[in-house]
Each structure stands twice: as structure tokens, then as C-alpha cells.
Design an enzyme around this catalytic site. Structure first.
Site: not given
Ligand code: CP
Ligand code: NVA
Length: 310
Positions: A103, A130, A133, A225, A265, A293
Site C-alpha cells: 500500500r 484499490h 476492494q 467513499d 469501502c 475482503r
């Protein structure tokens, strides 16, 4: 098949469907039979330059549930690109571990890691994408709606990393993706170009509107988000002002079909992009998505880390 998971655009529709199918299967297997040892003795190195709850825990728990282990590296200690070149770090890590989960702020850092690593590099979120996700969302929608093709997803918020990956999922699977955002916060021309190729090939559609109410009309799911992503703190005041009319609240939901789902998310900034009543409503499946996830990333690890590869 790409050796890495950097963006969903790099993968074929079949590969995306393969990740989703495996994710459903291993979720079912985990819930009925518990952990297995498919990745016994395997290791994943994890580099998180930005904070994380979900991604870090699910990769670590996922590796353990598959019989392996994850090693969390302190980004300050390894100082990618400063203490040594990204190339040398990728070369070294590839001699020891079976996957690298990263990340980072800069998307280029992850692509550079992937260019030099001989083990899979998995994008755990960059400023641009991402993908994990989006896979978890795909699984969640399939669980709740039984399909993806033909569904209409209204992303109400910033044309950010999460929006990019979800739009790519939609483009691969024949969904109708609508971005409802304030003027100036659309996805980049480069991302849109890649998306258009996907929608042309696979069906579905891509629309942008600056009117949240129009965006959610006919939606099967409203997604949102945070308005201010990690690393954008300096823009917080300005963005919050522009995004106020894009809050996912009861008034906006009333403009969508009664059966329309909602997701996020997470982490959510309740009272900003989403209200507490919407988060708490039965229509909100964000914690189902958070659960997925774990399974989606286990599927990615199982597909990319080849047993007996060494
Ligand atoms: N959604 C998500 O990636 O959460 P974290 O930032 O907590 O990992
Ligand atoms: N867009 C958000 C997602 C967090 C999971 C961010 O990048 O901060």
C-alpha cells in the site's frame, strides 16, 4: 494471466470471474471446514505506507488461514527508494518471500516493485487503484443480487482510487457504472480511456453526472467513499465544501429504487459522505463487503502464489 495484481484493467474478464468464483468457494469452505494449508510454509511481505485496518488484517489473517504467514514491514525501516532502490528491495524480497503486498501513495512505486519482483506483487491500495476492494464488492453484489452483468452501480463521491477500481470491475463484468461527483472530481482521462475499452468489449455503460439525484436513479447499488483520501488532507476544507451535495443520506436514497443497496469501502466518515441512519439501515452491505475482503484476497493469493513454484 498477469503475475501481479496491480489494477483490474491488467486482467481479463475470465481472470476477474476466476477470482470471484474462487472467493465464493473458499468462503464456503472456510465457513464449513475452517482453515486449510494450501499455502503452508509460504510467506507474504507487507509494506503499508498508509494506515490500514481492513487490508492489513485480512491479508495477515488470510495468509494464516491458508497455512502461511505475513510479515509486516515498517515502511520507515525499509524506506523504499531511499535506503536502497526499489529494484534492489524487490530483488531481495523475491529471494525470501512468496508475495509482496504493498500500500503506497504513489502508484508508480507499486508498478516499479512489480517490474522487478519475481514474486507476485499485490496492490493493497495506491493513490490510483484499490483492486482488492473492487473484488470484494463484486463478491458482495453477487451474494445479494446473484449476478453483476446488467446491474447499475452509482458511485456517489470522488473519482478516486476506489472509484477507479470499481469502474474497472463494472467494465469487465458488463455493469452500468455511474459516477456522480462535483465538477472537477471526475476520473482522469487516462483511466476513462481504459474504462471505455472495457465497456465497449464487455457491454454495460459508463456515465458521469454532476447531479447526485440523477446519478442514483434506477441504481441497484449506491457506493460511496470518503471525500478526502489519505494523503489529501491539505484539500480537506475545499473538498468537503464541494462534496456536501453528494452526501449519501435518506433524501438521496429516496430518489433510488426501494431495493437499492448501499455500500462503502470503509473507513467511513459518518456525517460527511454518509449518514449514520443509512450506514445502519438493512440496505447497507458495507460490512458484508468488509468480510469479503478476507475471502477475495485469499483467492488472489491462491491464484498468484504458485505452490511448488520455487
Ligand atoms: N477499505 C480499506 O482498504 O480499509 P483499510 O484502509 O482499513 O485497509
Ligand atoms: N479513498 C480512500 C480509501 C480508503 C480505503 C483513501 O485512499 O484514503
Amino acid at each position: 494471466m498477469s503475475q501481479h495484481l496491480i489494477t483490474l484493467l491488467d486482467h481479463s474478464r475470465d481472470e476477474i470471474e476466476g477470482y470471484l468464483d474462487l472467493s465464493h468457494a473458499i468462503k464456503k469452505e472456510y465457513k464449513t471446514q475452517g482453515a486449510n494449508d494450501a499455502l503452508k510454509g509460504r510467506t507474504a511481505a507487507m509494506i503499508f505506507e498508509k494506515p490500514s485496518l481492513r487490508t492489513r488484517v485480512t491479508f495477515e489473517a488470510g495468509m494464516v488461514q491458508l497455512g502461511g504467514a505475513a510479515i509486516n514491514l515498517d515502511p520507515g525501516q525499509i524506506s523504499l527508494g531511499k535506503r536502497e532502490s526499489v529494484r534492489d528491495a524487490a530483488y531481495s524480497l523475491s529471494r525470501w518471500v512468496d508475495a509482496i503486498v504493498a500500500r503506497t501513495f504513489s502508484h508508480t512505486l507499486v508498478t516499479e516493485l512489480a517490474r522487478h519482483a519475481s514474486v507476485p506483487v499485490i496492490n493493497a491500495l495506491t493513490d490510483l487503484h484499490h483492486p482488492c476492494q473492487a473484488l470484494a464488492l463484486g463478491q458482495t453484489l453477487q451474494e445479494h443480487r446473484g449476478k453483476l452483468a446488467g446491474l447499475r452501480l452509482a458511485f456517489v463521491g470522488d473519482g478516486n482510487n476506489v472509484a477507479n477500481s470499481i469502474a474497472e470491475l463494472a467494465g469487465h463484468t458488463g455493469m452500468h457504472f455511474v459516477l456522480a461527483c462535483p465538477k472537477g472530481y471526475e476520473q482522469s482521462a487516462e483511466v476513462v480511456k481504459g474504462l471505455q475499452a472495457l465497456f465497449t468489449k464487455n457491454g454495460g455503460s459508463y456515465t458521469v453526472t454532476n447531479d447526485a439525484g440523477a446519478g442514483v436513479r434506477g441504481a441497484d447499488m449506491i457506493y460511496t467513499d470518503v471525500w478526502v483520501s489519505m494523503g489529501e488532507e491539505a484539500q480537506a476544507e475545499e473538498k468537503s465544501r464541494h462534496f456536501k451535495p453528494f452526501q449519501v443520506n435518506a433524501e438521496l436514497l429516496a430518489k433510488a429504487p426501494a431495493e437499492c443497496l448501499v455500500s462503502h469501502c470503509l473507513p467511513a466518515h459518518v456525517g460527511e459522505e454518509i449518514t449514520q441512519d443509512v450506514m445502519d439501515s438493512a440496505r447497507c452491505v458495507c460490512f458484508d463487503e468488509a468480510e469479503n475482503r478476507l475471502h477475495a484476497q485469499k483467492a488472489v493469493l491462491l491464484k498468484l502464489v504458485k505452490p511448488g513454484r520455487r
